[in-house]
Write a protein that holds these residues in place. Structure first.
Motif, PDB file in Angstrom:
ATOM      1  N   PHE A   1      11.387  -2.567 -20.170  1.00  0.00           N
ATOM      2  CA  PHE A   1      12.220  -3.328 -19.252  1.00  0.00           C
ATOM      3  C   PHE A   1      12.039  -2.499 -17.654  1.00  0.00           C
ATOM      4  O   PHE A   1      11.904  -2.942 -16.739  1.00  0.00           O
ATOM      5  CB  PHE A   1      13.869  -3.289 -19.429  1.00  0.00           C
TER       6      PHE A   1
ATOM      7  N   ARG B   1      20.663  -8.020 -28.988  1.00  0.00           N
ATOM      8  CA  ARG B   1      19.322  -8.088 -27.738  1.00  0.00           C
ATOM      9  C   ARG B   1      19.608  -7.119 -26.902  1.00  0.00           C
ATOM     10  O   ARG B   1      20.912  -7.090 -26.293  1.00  0.00           O
ATOM     11  CB  ARG B   1      19.301  -9.403 -27.342  1.00  0.00           C
TER      12      ARG B   1
ATOM     13  N   ARG C   1      20.254  -6.712 -23.109  1.00  0.00           N
ATOM     14  CA  ARG C   1      20.596  -7.545 -21.767  1.00  0.00           C
ATOM     15  C   ARG C   1      21.036  -6.373 -20.830  1.00  0.00           C
ATOM     16  O   ARG C   1      21.112  -5.282 -21.158  1.00  0.00           O
ATOM     17  CB  ARG C   1      21.286  -8.592 -22.227  1.00  0.00           C
TER      18      ARG C   1
ATOM     19  N   LEU D   1      18.593 -13.872 -15.919  1.00  0.00           N
ATOM     20  CA  LEU D   1      18.508 -13.041 -17.059  1.00  0.00           C
ATOM     21  C   LEU D   1      19.933 -12.371 -17.282  1.00  0.00           C
ATOM     22  O   LEU D   1      20.272 -11.898 -18.440  1.00  0.00           O
ATOM     23  CB  LEU D   1      17.486 -12.196 -17.229  1.00  0.00           C
TER      24      LEU D   1
ATOM     25  N   THR E   1      11.811 -12.279 -19.697  1.00  0.00           N
ATOM     26  CA  THR E   1      12.423 -13.180 -20.486  1.00  0.00           C
ATOM     27  C   THR E   1      12.134 -13.202 -22.065  1.00  0.00           C
ATOM     28  O   THR E   1      13.359 -12.938 -22.640  1.00  0.00           O
ATOM     29  CB  THR E   1      12.246 -14.751 -19.904  1.00  0.00           C
TER      30      THR E   1
ATOM     31  N   ALA F   1      13.858 -10.110 -23.052  1.00  0.00           N
ATOM     32  CA  ALA F   1      15.528 -10.005 -23.056  1.00  0.00           C
ATOM     33  C   ALA F   1      16.062 -10.894 -24.244  1.00  0.00           C
ATOM     34  O   ALA F   1      16.934 -10.815 -24.543  1.00  0.00           O
ATOM     35  CB  ALA F   1      15.941 -10.710 -21.771  1.00  0.00           C
ATOM     36  N   ASN F   2      14.882 -11.413 -24.921  1.00  0.00           N
ATOM     37  CA  ASN F   2      15.297 -12.321 -26.090  1.00  0.00           C
ATOM     38  C   ASN F   2      14.734 -11.584 -27.602  1.00  0.00           C
ATOM     39  O   ASN F   2      14.901 -12.157 -28.557  1.00  0.00           O
ATOM     40  CB  ASN F   2      14.737 -13.681 -25.936  1.00  0.00           C
TER      41      ASN F   2
END
Lengths: 207, 641
Positions: free
Chosen positions: A45, A153, A155, A177, B46, B49-50
């Motif tokens: 990320f 998950r 996030r 998101l 995405t 994030a999953n």
């Protein structure tokens, strides 16, 4: 039928031989200590945020800084190896503590103790730095991006007011998101409302 | 004939050489998590994030599944193998026997007894997110109505062997649990599929409603190509389906809630456009889970409605409603328990066509109520024992008992053996009890549940980090299997009875071999021997083949490999023995999918099905002209944004 059985036998033995050979050649896997999967995902990320945030100015490198305790280890170096944000190669810098003046595009502050973290967040206010904190280690002290595990998950929350203050722009697809924070949203503008404002007319129509 | 076998062998050998070539790169196995990181790099934000945080390499398994023979098909395997349909995904499980019949029809079972008189085994229980999908009309599954978009499938647990104690009636030879993905904010994708197999499209989007609520909606459409006869003529059974649905997930303090539903309509295109077979229906399901300090309480309820126009004039409508309450309790460090209660109602409306056999009564409401409990005790460092019992009452046969006892021993942290004994039943279907046509067939007023006592022993090991092996042997003692009996004098009218019994035994096994971080091979197979006989006094009409038409063995080898950071290759080979009656020849077939991840958001996959022959037959229904499964292919374009 017999022909079938015979042909089956020959390829079965062949398959067994191949698998045995592969297993013998390869041996067992490496038991070296590895960053947990959670932090490998967070590491990915850190630099991928770069594609969804616009900085007011860009240096020759995209710098990801890790302050304090480093939970990523080699996983962060491994995941950014050879990667670029735009044209800029991603580099990792580690700092044992926050001094101020470190050149960073993304600053992971999750490893700082609470007092030092507050100092860092205050100092970086109005700097063009994406501050990243972690619910796992920082609890409710939040930077612009605040990692949080939800439904198994990784996030994150995004503080849209702080984004503006730091002179950054967030693309709407990143905001989509993000975890919506209704409690804070009242004063800071919810991510959703912000996404609406930022979204292209095309995206708005779709929404 | 001989030449063809040889060329098949040559193809297999060249496949093996290719596999060996990939094996050459296995030095990576001793590197580090570089490939995991490379995979993370390749994901879009995405997808990142999953990703589930708990490892995907370890097959998820809960206590409920311990000491059972369960194979889990993961969403990763579904996506890497390029499958477009649920039956294709089920074929990835080595403990299932999946045979294609026609464009929308499949014969699927575990441990045999794939009945040739209807296009489905009748001793398999199939659940989609906890919703039972077999039809009480004949206890089989209409696979053409189970069009869960493969993009939404989180995992498929395939339990071979009885599961009556937890899952109830019809979990005789196996249970298939299909679980769909939770709604995860930001998921948005469009999938287009086109080729000789089918043309299809799937669009899905997830909306974030609040910090704790997400809603996914999807639309799915496909036009599946006609199958062919063994001589290559068009079979006029192409199948079109339109489906839409949603799933709303709410996470709460110490719990979660889900509301979901699907709505569909499908039809085939017969040669003559008279009363095209068509289906339609929908379902709505709610589930509420609350976690307490040492227990979890789950309440779920659903309603399912379906309509089916079989052929000229025949119409079958069904309403199903069920409510289930289940509590999992940790009583102590060494004692876990689960108990539950459920009530289900089936209400059907059958409209007979002119001159066909019909059901009497034409409409019927069936009630099914059950109470169950299971206790798992850790006896010491090595042994664990579990005992469970379900009492289930159905409108036809009253109270049935479904017990299970299991013992497992952890010989070492990586070696375990287990033993199990269980009883399961298939309760009477409408056809068993109520099929009547004056002078021809007089139903089965005395038909009782078919029963099985199953004895199993299993062994599991993980000798190396990424190597899992599982082997199971089983012995099934069947009682009261269904027969169609001649009249006491003469032949007609026939009646449905329980004139068959016997046993079967066999073995199942598989190995998952993580050869290196970029290459995994799954090898599996099963072997089955049936010894069925008629009971003294039976005046059976159809013969022992009526109970099932099964291969004595099948084997498969599937390879999931990462050729480069952007290219994935899946190759699957399967060999299935011949079927006795109706006779179907043995075959070896191969599928392959090459996936090119063009960017974070776009991937293109090329899939070839049944590549080794132009067409071959896998299963034939009694009284229906044989159909073939053809070589086919399609391109899948997937964009997420």
């Amino acid at each position: 039928m017999y022909a079938f059985r015979a042909s089956l036998m020959s390829w079965k033995f062949g398959a067994a031989a191949v698998l045995a050979a592969v297993l013998l050649l390869c041996g067992a896997g490496d038991a070296r200590a590895q960053a947990t999967r959670e932090y490998a995902i967070k590491a990915a990320f850190l630099y991928k945020f770069g594609d969804f945030i616009i900085w007011p100015s860009a240096g020759p490198e995209f710098r990801v800084c890790v302050f304090g305790h480093d939970p990523f280890g080699p996983a962060l170096d491994g995941v950014v190896a050879g990667e670029r944000v735009g044209e800029r190669p991603v580099v990792v810098a580690r700092h044992a503590s926050f001094q101020g003046g470190e050149a960073c595009d993304v600053a992971y502050l999750g490893g700082l103790p609470a007092a030092e973290l507050r100092t860092a967040l205050t100092a970086l206010r109005a700097d063009a730095v994406l501050t990243v904190t972690d619910e796992a280690t920082n609890g409710e002290i939040r930077g612009i991006v605040h990692f949080a595990l939800r439904q198994n998950r990784v996030r994150f929350y995004i503080d849209t007011a702080q984004v503006k203050e730091n002179g950054l722009t967030v693309r709407s697809n990143l905001l989509e998101l993000a975890i919506l924070d209704q409690k804070r949203g009242a004063t800071q503008g919810t991510a959703k409302a912000y996404a609406w404002k930022q979204a292209s007319p095309h995206a708005r129509k779709r929404a | 004939m001989k030449r063809r076998r040889l060329s098949e062998n040559a193809r297999l050998r060249s496949g093996m050489i290719t596999l060996l070539a990939y094996a050459g790169s296995c030095s990576v196995a001793t590197a580090d998590q570089a490939d995991v990181l490379r995979e993370l790099r390749a994901l879009s934000i995405t997808e990142l994030a999953n990703l589930e945080v708990t490892s995907v390499s370890r097959r998820p398994e809960s206590l409920r599944l311990a000491a059972r023979n369960v194979f889990v098909v993961t969403s990763e395997e579904i996506s890497r193998s390029g499958v477009a349909t649920v039956p294709q995904a089920l074929a990835l499980a080595p403990n299932l026997q999946v045979a294609g019949v026609g464009a929308g029809t499949h014969a699927i079972t575990a441990r045999g007894l794939n009945i040739p008189s209807a296009a489905s085994a009748n001793k398999l229980l199939v659940l989609v997110d906890g919703r039972t999908v077999y039809t009480p009309l004949y206890s089989g599954v209409y696979w053409d109505a189970q069009n869960i978009p493969v993009e939404d499938i989180e995992r498929i647990e395939v339990l071979s062997g009885p599961g009556g104690t937890l899952w109830g009636a019809n979990a005789v030879n196996g249970v298939i649990n299909i679980t769909t993905k939770k709604a995860s904010p930001g998921e948005r994708s469009l999938t287009l599929r086109g080729g000789t197999f089918e043309y299809g499209a799937n669009a899905r989007q997830t909306f974030s409603l609040s910090d704790t609520a997400a809603l996914r909606v999807y639309g799915n459409a496909f036009d599946r190509a006609h199958s062919e006869t063994p001589t290559g003529a068009r079979a006029f059974d192409s199948w079109r389906n339109l489906q839409t649905g949603f799933r709303l997930d709410l996470s709460r303090e110490a719990g979660e809630a889900t509301v979901q539903g699907d709505f569909y309509t499908g039809y085939t295109q017969p040669k003559a456009l008279t009363a095209a077979p068509r289906i339609g229906g929908g379902n709505l399901l709610g589930r509420w889970v609350q976690n307490y300090d040492s227990s979890t309480l789950q309440v779920s309820a659903y309603y399912d409605r379906s309509e089916r126009y079989v052929s000229t004039g025949i119409k079958d409508g069904l309403d199903t409603a069920e409510i289930t309450l289940q509590q999992n309790i940790t009583l102590s460090d060494t004692h876990q328990a689960v108990w539950g209660a459920s009530y289900r109602m089936h209400h059907d409306r059958f409209t007979p066509g002119p001159g066909t056999s019909f059901l009497d009564p034409a409409s019927h409401t069936m009630h099914l109520a059950s109470l169950y409990g299971e206790s798992t005790l850790t006896l010491n460092d090595i042994f664990r024992a579990a005992f469970g019992l379900k009492l289930e009452s159905n409108s036809y046969t009253g109270i049935e008992y479904l017990p299970n006892a299991r013992l497992s021993a952890d010989l070492s942290p990586t070696n375990a053996v287990w033993l199990s004994v269980a009883r399961a039943i298939r309760m009477p279907s409408r056809f068993d009890r109520d099929i009547r046509n004056p002078g021809i067939i007089a139903g089965g007023t005395d038909f009782q549940s078919e029963t099985v006592w199953t004895y199993e022993a299993g062994y599991r090991t993980e000798p190396l980090d990424a190597v899992h092996l599982s082997a199971t042997v089983f012995y099934n003692q069947y009682g009261r299997l269904r027969t169609v009996e001649r009249a006491p004098a003469g032949v007609l009218p026939l009646s449905v009875g329980n004139g068959m019994e016997g046993h079967s035994y066999g073995a199942e096994g598989w190995a998952n071999l993580g050869l290196n971080p970029g290459w995994r091979v799954s090898v599996g197979g099963n072997y089955l021997v049936k010894r069925l006989r008629l009971k003294p006094g039976s005046r059976d009409f159809f013969g022992l083949g009526f109970a099932g038409n099964d291969p004595s063995y099948q084997v498969s080898i599937r390879s999931y490999s990462r050729l480069s950071s952007a290219l994935d290759l899946y190759v699957g080979l399967r060999a299935v023995d011949d079927l006795p009656q109706p006779a179907v020849a043995d075959y070896v077939e191969a599928d392959a999918t090459l996936t090119w991840r063009v960017s974070d958001a776009i991937s293109v996959a090329l899939t070839g099905l049944n590549l080794l022959h132009g067409r071959h037959t896998e299963f034939v229904l009694n009284g229906i002209a044989p159909l073939a499964v053809s070589r086919s292919g399609y391109v899948t374009l997937r964009t997420s944004f």
